[in-house]
Design a protein around this motif. Sequence first.
Motif, mmCIF file in Angstrom:
data_model
loop_
_atom_site.group_PDB
_atom_site.id
_atom_site.type_symbol
_atom_site.label_atom_id
_atom_site.label_comp_id
_atom_site.label_asym_id
_atom_site.label_seq_id
_atom_site.Cartn_x
_atom_site.Cartn_y
_atom_site.Cartn_z
ATOM 1 N N ALA A 1 -26.756 10.829 -4.807
ATOM 2 C CA ALA A 1 -28.156 10.572 -4.452
ATOM 3 C C ALA A 1 -28.976 10.250 -5.690
ATOM 4 N N VAL A 2 -28.703 10.994 -6.782
ATOM 5 C CA VAL A 2 -29.464 10.762 -8.020
ATOM 6 C C VAL A 2 -29.157 9.355 -8.568
ATOM 7 N N VAL A 3 -27.863 8.990 -8.579
ATOM 8 C CA VAL A 3 -27.492 7.655 -9.076
ATOM 9 C C VAL A 3 -28.124 6.577 -8.196
ATOM 10 N N GLY A 4 -28.039 6.782 -6.878
ATOM 11 C CA GLY A 4 -28.615 5.810 -5.942
ATOM 12 C C GLY A 4 -30.105 5.638 -6.159
ATOM 13 N N LEU A 5 -30.777 6.768 -6.330
ATOM 14 C CA LEU A 5 -32.226 6.707 -6.574
ATOM 15 C C LEU A 5 -32.515 6.005 -7.897
ATOM 16 N N GLY A 6 -31.675 6.299 -8.887
ATOM 17 C CA GLY A 6 -31.847 5.666 -10.200
ATOM 18 C C GLY A 6 -31.716 4.161 -10.106
ATOM 19 N N VAL A 7 -30.668 3.707 -9.433
ATOM 20 C CA VAL A 7 -30.434 2.264 -9.294
ATOM 21 C C VAL A 7 -31.565 1.611 -8.504
ATOM 22 N N ALA A 8 -31.949 2.299 -7.407
ATOM 23 C CA ALA A 8 -33.024 1.733 -6.579
ATOM 24 C C ALA A 8 -34.327 1.664 -7.357
ATOM 25 N N GLY A 9 -34.592 2.729 -8.105
ATOM 26 C CA GLY A 9 -35.828 2.767 -8.901
ATOM 27 C C GLY A 9 -35.829 1.678 -9.954
ATOM 28 N N TYR A 10 -34.672 1.513 -10.616
ATOM 29 C CA TYR A 10 -34.569 0.485 -11.655
ATOM 30 C C TYR A 10 -34.812 -0.904 -11.051
ATOM 31 N N ALA A 11 -34.138 -1.144 -9.912
ATOM 32 C CA ALA A 11 -34.285 -2.448 -9.258
ATOM 33 C C ALA A 11 -35.725 -2.675 -8.816
ATOM 34 N N LEU A 12 -36.321 -1.606 -8.310
ATOM 35 C CA LEU A 12 -37.700 -1.713 -7.802
ATOM 36 C C LEU A 12 -38.681 -2.072 -8.912
ATOM 37 N N PHE A 13 -38.485 -1.422 -10.057
ATOM 38 C CA PHE A 13 -39.465 -1.631 -11.117
ATOM 39 C C PHE A 13 -39.152 -2.803 -12.053
ATOM 40 N N THR A 14 -37.981 -3.381 -11.900
ATOM 41 C CA THR A 14 -37.670 -4.518 -12.779
ATOM 42 C C THR A 14 -37.534 -5.826 -12.012
ATOM 43 N N ALA A 15 -37.602 -5.779 -10.688
ATOM 44 C CA ALA A 15 -37.460 -7.012 -9.898
ATOM 45 C C ALA A 15 -38.615 -7.952 -10.213
#
Lengths: 299, 232
Positions: free
Chosen positions: A31-45
């Motif tokens: 869950a932490v990795v998933g949130l990390g990836v999603a957060g990264y994608a969200l803020f860098t898209a």
Amino acid sequence: MAFQSSITASEWRDIQKVSPQRSLVLMALGAVVGLGVAGYALFTAKGTSTLVVPPEDVALVNQQPISRSDFLIQLQTLFGVDLAHSTVAERQKVLNDMIREELFVQRGKELDVAGIDPDVRTAMVNAVEQEIAADAMTTQPSDDKLRAFYQAHQDRYASEGTITVRDLVFPKDRATEAANALKAGAPADAVLARFDGHDSRRTKDKEFYFAAKIHLGDRDFAIARALPNGGVSAPLRESDGSHLLYVLNNKPPVPMDFAQARQQVLTDYRDNAISRLRSGDEAFFRKRANILIAQDLKR
Amino acid sequence: MALFVRDKAVEARLLRADPDAIAADAGLNRFAIRRGAPIFRARCASCHGDHGEGDPNRGAPDLTDQDWLYGAGEVSDIERVVDYGIRAHNPKSWNLAVMPALATPNPGGEKGLQPLSPGDIDDVIDFLMQVENRPHDAAGAARGGVIYSTRGACYDCHGADAGGDAAIGAPNLTDRIWLYGDGSRAAIFQSIAHGRQGVCPAWIKTLSPAQIREVALYVHSLSKGRATAKGR
């Protein structure tokens, strides 16, 4: 929890045995990795609203980036300095200019300047055409493709022919004799003197075919081109006398092999690709557009 | 994950750094060169060769020497070429000059340049041979020099001293480094008669800003040495 105390390290590592604790930890980790990836994608898209200026940019103007490389080019263009040698004032001036430009461009879009200003419309059309062409440039065609193109258009790839031809003018009643003398190998200047002729000077020394064609005209050039070295045309009657075309040297175009022509083939191949892409894109724009035409202009 | 985060942090440092000063930071430079090499092989090697040695048959410059066609070979100069290309149909491409085909009826387009005859071209070649201290016909070189600086308009791009102009990508004609061919009379004739207009694609829409900087630093590292820094 009661079961925790009974779990040993060996049970945790033994994947043959079910370990609820291990499952929970792995689930949490996932869950932490998933949130990390999603957060990264969200803020860098691209297009994501952010309060941080990305490292490749020097500013964001209403989230529209001003790129660092453009900033450096502008600095060099305006002040002739690189970043290390620029002053704070110079950097500030360039940055302010670029922000100002961006603000005005954005305002221009709000005002729909393209709808009213023909210069902007023309610039936009050109820019889109360039954009389409740029896509074709990033693809490097294979040698096989270029060879196929070369073979399909081989007639385009030849050296320019060269010709040295004199246009000699004689009195109408003496031209045939002059022609015979030239064919017998008499020097041109001697023949001119003997038969009261003169050089029209329509041609100059050795010329490329295209230049000789311009100087002689289509008809006379076609006659000269067909003559061999030392060849003399039949008398050509004109208002100023009879002309003899005397060819000193005629070197027809030589077909280029692929290696010689490669650069030109590549240019032509790309031009062809650009042309096809532009037509394709225009067809696509028309297809997806809703175009209504007034009744009186419908065919 | 940790490696990814670390690489992203170094990438950000790379992008925020002054491109012309990165070479002095050994760690950052190493990081960029390591990542730039595979990008070069994938995107640039098809023209410039696997080791950046160039190909005079294609007019692809040798990137390992000190001769820079555009700019002075600084990382920022290289990065600009990678970003926007040369005659790449990008509005910011280098596109200020092309070598006209002087054996065509209309070599100069709207500039009104007149074609040259085969003899004129031979004379200009003799002039260039003279400039390079190679065997030449003196009378031809004298005539060629006049053509060079008058109706041939060669001086306009290559300079009155034939030293070229890196601001517009006009090659130096005095250094015996030939972008196209081997410098023979036939190869020079070909360039003058048929013109040249090499292209390099603009990679700004294909590569990320970090990749562009990395490949620029890699290309910079290929050069065996460079002339003094550009005028400031």
